[in-house]
Structure formats: structure tokens, C-alpha cells
Scaffold this motif. Structure first.
Motif, PDB file in Angstrom:
ATOM      1  N   ALA A 133       2.524  10.936  10.671  1.00 53.85           N
ATOM      2  CA  ALA A 133       1.723  10.046  11.525  1.00 53.85           C
ATOM      3  C   ALA A 133       0.353   9.785  10.904  1.00 53.85           C
ATOM      4  O   ALA A 133      -0.143   8.652  10.903  1.00 53.85           O
ATOM      5  CB  ALA A 133       1.574  10.671  12.917  1.00 53.85           C
ATOM      6  N   GLU A 134      -0.228  10.835  10.336  1.00 54.31           N
ATOM      7  CA  GLU A 134      -1.544  10.685   9.697  1.00 54.31           C
ATOM      8  C   GLU A 134      -1.454   9.733   8.506  1.00 54.31           C
ATOM      9  O   GLU A 134      -2.317   8.868   8.315  1.00 54.31           O
ATOM     10  CB  GLU A 134      -2.055  12.052   9.233  1.00 54.31           C
ATOM     11  CG  GLU A 134      -3.410  11.989   8.596  1.00 54.31           C
ATOM     12  CD  GLU A 134      -3.871  13.346   8.080  1.00 54.31           C
ATOM     13  OE1 GLU A 134      -5.063  13.646   8.198  1.00 54.31           O
ATOM     14  OE2 GLU A 134      -3.044  14.114   7.543  1.00 54.31           O
ATOM     15  N   CYS A 135      -0.390   9.858   7.731  1.00 52.20           N
ATOM     16  CA  CYS A 135      -0.204   8.980   6.569  1.00 52.20           C
ATOM     17  C   CYS A 135      -0.023   7.531   7.035  1.00 52.20           C
ATOM     18  O   CYS A 135      -0.604   6.608   6.453  1.00 52.20           O
ATOM     19  CB  CYS A 135       1.006   9.451   5.764  1.00 52.20           C
ATOM     20  SG  CYS A 135       1.306   8.447   4.305  1.00 52.20           S
ATOM     21  N   ALA A 136       0.753   7.343   8.093  1.00 50.80           N
ATOM     22  CA  ALA A 136       0.958   5.988   8.638  1.00 50.80           C
ATOM     23  C   ALA A 136      -0.373   5.393   9.085  1.00 50.80           C
ATOM     24  O   ALA A 136      -0.663   4.214   8.841  1.00 50.80           O
ATOM     25  CB  ALA A 136       1.952   6.039   9.793  1.00 50.80           C
ATOM     26  N   ALA A 137      -1.193   6.211   9.730  1.00 48.84           N
ATOM     27  CA  ALA A 137      -2.506   5.737  10.196  1.00 48.84           C
ATOM     28  C   ALA A 137      -3.382   5.339   9.011  1.00 48.84           C
ATOM     29  O   ALA A 137      -4.068   4.307   9.038  1.00 48.84           O
ATOM     30  CB  ALA A 137      -3.188   6.833  11.016  1.00 48.84           C
ATOM     31  N   GLN A 138      -3.346   6.141   7.953  1.00 52.43           N
ATOM     32  CA  GLN A 138      -4.153   5.821   6.771  1.00 52.43           C
ATOM     33  C   GLN A 138      -3.700   4.512   6.138  1.00 52.43           C
ATOM     34  O   GLN A 138      -4.517   3.713   5.671  1.00 52.43           O
ATOM     35  CB  GLN A 138      -4.073   6.972   5.762  1.00 52.43           C
ATOM     36  CG  GLN A 138      -4.880   8.184   6.224  1.00 52.43           C
ATOM     37  CD  GLN A 138      -4.631   9.427   5.371  1.00 52.43           C
ATOM     38  OE1 GLN A 138      -3.703   9.465   4.576  1.00 52.43           O
ATOM     39  NE2 GLN A 138      -5.434  10.451   5.571  1.00 52.43           N
ATOM     40  N   LEU A 139      -2.380   4.282   6.137  1.00 49.19           N
ATOM     41  CA  LEU A 139      -1.857   3.023   5.577  1.00 49.19           C
ATOM     42  C   LEU A 139      -2.338   1.827   6.388  1.00 49.19           C
ATOM     43  O   LEU A 139      -2.747   0.796   5.826  1.00 49.19           O
ATOM     44  CB  LEU A 139      -0.326   3.050   5.575  1.00 49.19           C
ATOM     45  CG  LEU A 139       0.354   3.779   4.421  1.00 49.19           C
ATOM     46  CD1 LEU A 139       1.850   3.850   4.667  1.00 49.19           C
ATOM     47  CD2 LEU A 139       0.068   3.088   3.088  1.00 49.19           C
ATOM     48  N   PHE A 144       0.879  -1.167   0.000  1.00 51.78           N
ATOM     49  CA  PHE A 144       0.000   0.000   0.000  1.00 51.78           C
ATOM     50  C   PHE A 144       0.910   1.208   0.000  1.00 51.78           C
ATOM     51  O   PHE A 144       1.931   1.221   0.707  1.00 51.78           O
ATOM     52  CB  PHE A 144      -0.888   0.028   1.252  1.00 51.78           C
ATOM     53  CG  PHE A 144      -1.920  -1.046   1.282  1.00 51.78           C
ATOM     54  CD1 PHE A 144      -3.045  -0.979   0.463  1.00 51.78           C
ATOM     55  CD2 PHE A 144      -1.785  -2.132   2.146  1.00 51.78           C
ATOM     56  CE1 PHE A 144      -4.002  -1.981   0.494  1.00 51.78           C
ATOM     57  CE2 PHE A 144      -2.745  -3.132   2.184  1.00 51.78           C
ATOM     58  CZ  PHE A 144      -3.852  -3.051   1.360  1.00 51.78           C
ATOM     59  N   SER A 145       0.548   2.215  -0.784  1.00 51.58           N
ATOM     60  CA  SER A 145       1.420   3.358  -0.962  1.00 51.58           C
ATOM     61  C   SER A 145       0.587   4.636  -0.859  1.00 51.58           C
ATOM     62  O   SER A 145      -0.455   4.743  -1.509  1.00 51.58           O
ATOM     63  CB  SER A 145       2.033   3.214  -2.366  1.00 51.58           C
ATOM     64  OG  SER A 145       3.055   4.129  -2.550  1.00 51.58           O
ATOM     65  N   LEU A 146       1.025   5.583  -0.045  1.00 51.08           N
ATOM     66  CA  LEU A 146       0.273   6.834   0.093  1.00 51.08           C
ATOM     67  C   LEU A 146       1.213   8.022   0.099  1.00 51.08           C
ATOM     68  O   LEU A 146       2.225   8.017   0.821  1.00 51.08           O
ATOM     69  CB  LEU A 146      -0.511   6.854   1.415  1.00 51.08           C
ATOM     70  CG  LEU A 146      -1.833   6.112   1.484  1.00 51.08           C
ATOM     71  CD1 LEU A 146      -2.439   6.271   2.877  1.00 51.08           C
ATOM     72  CD2 LEU A 146      -2.817   6.637   0.432  1.00 51.08           C
ATOM     73  N   GLU A 147       0.846   9.029  -0.668  1.00 55.20           N
ATOM     74  CA  GLU A 147       1.627  10.256  -0.718  1.00 55.20           C
ATOM     75  C   GLU A 147       1.045  11.252   0.282  1.00 55.20           C
ATOM     76  O   GLU A 147      -0.170  11.280   0.498  1.00 55.20           O
ATOM     77  CB  GLU A 147       1.546  10.830  -2.137  1.00 55.20           C
ATOM     78  CG  GLU A 147       2.538  11.928  -2.396  1.00 55.20           C
ATOM     79  CD  GLU A 147       2.461  12.431  -3.834  1.00 55.20           C
ATOM     80  OE1 GLU A 147       1.942  11.706  -4.702  1.00 55.20           O
ATOM     81  OE2 GLU A 147       2.920  13.558  -4.065  1.00 55.20           O
ATOM     82  N   TYR A 148       1.893  12.036   0.916  1.00 55.65           N
ATOM     83  CA  TYR A 148       1.391  13.075   1.819  1.00 55.65           C
ATOM     84  C   TYR A 148       2.227  14.334   1.676  1.00 55.65           C
ATOM     85  O   TYR A 148       3.361  14.285   1.198  1.00 55.65           O
ATOM     86  CB  TYR A 148       1.362  12.579   3.268  1.00 55.65           C
ATOM     87  CG  TYR A 148       2.714  12.318   3.884  1.00 55.65           C
ATOM     88  CD1 TYR A 148       3.446  11.189   3.568  1.00 55.65           C
ATOM     89  CD2 TYR A 148       3.266  13.212   4.789  1.00 55.65           C
ATOM     90  CE1 TYR A 148       4.685  10.948   4.124  1.00 55.65           C
ATOM     91  CE2 TYR A 148       4.506  12.983   5.360  1.00 55.65           C
ATOM     92  CZ  TYR A 148       5.203  11.853   5.027  1.00 55.65           C
ATOM     93  OH  TYR A 148       6.435  11.621   5.580  1.00 55.65           O
TER      94      TYR A 148
END
Ligand code: AMP
Length: 176
Positions: free
Chosen positions: A132-138, A93-97
Motif C-alpha cells: 500500500a505504501e509503494c502504491a501511494a508513493q507511485l 513510474f516504477s518503484l521497488e519495495y
């Protein structure tokens, strides 16, 4: 704890203009280098989360790994690395922030835990909270349940707490 409790602020060095102009970098190297201060830090986090049925501690690259590894041994849990783009073999899973300047991407391997697993996310510093928010979303994307967050340091003036509102958060040292 056998040793007297340490004032952990003594083991955090503030470095002006590192790594770039205008940043007040919080250097945790002295804390890591002091056996008692490091053990105390891990113990305080472990004591708080010990009865919270944590199944995995997720550490955010890179200094979060150091905390997550020690804490996962204390809590007898698995360890999950949340890494910068391109470091973990897929599928991920990959998310940009958004960062203050530019953006970054964090990744978590797919199927590295079963659905509904209880996961504690840790890092060294909570600043604006974007990481931290990005980690939570992942973790949410992967089907985990977030038990809470643990940080050594929070820079409260940057209001990172707002980005992870609703989750438990334990922080050892707070700066205004
Ligand atoms: P943020 O996404 O703004 O909350 O930034 C948190 C991430 O950036 C953490 O992984 C920290 O390691 C790092 N970081 C941000 N600001 C600082 C700082 N002033 N000193 C040390 N690390 C920082």
C-alpha cells in the motif's frame, strides 16, 4: 440494501501455510462467489467514499483489480491498474519495495491522469503495508492526490496502518 447485512467474516477462508510455510492466507474467493456478500463489500466502500469527489480508483494487482473495477463503476470513476513489474506498456513510474523475504516492484503508467486528480487506492488485504505504501508513493510520484485507501481485510497485528498513516483508510474486516 434490500438483503439483510451479512457477517463478511463468514466469507473469508483462512488457509494455513499458503502460498508458503508460515503464511495464514486470507482467501476472499468465497466472498467474491457470493453475490450479496460481494455487493455488500463494494457498497460499504462506495458509501464511505461517495461524497469524497473520487476521480479514479486505483487497484493493486491482482485481487485489488476485482475490488477496484466494481467500486469504480459504483462511484462512476475511472480505473487505474497498479501492476507488477513488466506488465504495463511504458512509459511507467516504477518503484521497488521490501517484502518479508526479498523485494517486489510496482508500476503505474505515466500521464494516465491529470495532475492533482483525486485517487482512491484499493486492495484485498493490508498486511505489513509495504504494498500500500509503494502504491501511494507511485500515485504521489505521478502527481495524484490520495483520497484514501479501501481494503476488504486488515491484519492488524502486522501494523500496516503505520505505513499509510495520515491517509483515510476504510477496512471491512479486521483480524488481530
Ligand atoms: P503487505 O505489503 O504486506 O501489506 O501485503 C499486502 C499484499 O499482499 C496484498 O496485495 C495482499 O493481496 C497480499 N497479502 C499479504 N498477506 C496476505 C495474507 N495473509 N492473505 C492474503 N493476501 C495477503
Amino acid at each position: 440494501m434490500a438483503e439483510a447485512e451479512h457477517d463478511l467474516t463468514k466469507f473469508i477462508r483462512t488457509v494455513q501455510d499458503f502460498p508458503t510455510q508460515g503464511i495464514e492466507f486470507k482467501d476472499i474467493s468465497p466472498l467474491l462467489a457470493n453475490a450479496h456478500a460481494f455487493a455488500q463489500s463494494i457498497e460499504v466502500l462506495a458509501d464511505y467514499y461517495r461524497d469524497k469527489q473520487i476521480e479514479y480508483v486505483a487497484g493493486i494487482e491482482a485481487r485489488g483489480f476485482l475490488i477496484a473495477a466494481a467500486l469504480s463503476l459504483q462511484l462512476e470513476t475511472g480505473l487505474l491498474p497498479i501492476r507488477k513489474s513488466g506488465k504495463l506498456p511504458g512509459p511507467v513510474f516504477s518503484l521497488e519495495y521490501e517484502l518479508e523475504y526479498g523485494s517486489s516492484t510496482l508500476e503505474l503508467q505515466k500521464e494516465c491522469f491529470s495532475m492533482g486528480s483525486n485517487i482512491l487506492i484499493v486492495d484485498d488485504v493490508l498486511a505489513t503495508g509495504g504494498t500500500a505504501e509503494c502504491a501511494a508513493q507511485l500515485v504521489n510520484l505521478a502527481g495524484g492526490r490520495i483520497a484514501g485507501f479501501g481494503f476488504l481485510i486488515s491484519l492488524d497485528s502486522l501494523a500496516g496502518r503505520k505505513r499509510i498513516a495520515g491517509y483515510e483508510e476504510v477496512t471491512l474486516v479486521r483480524y488481530d
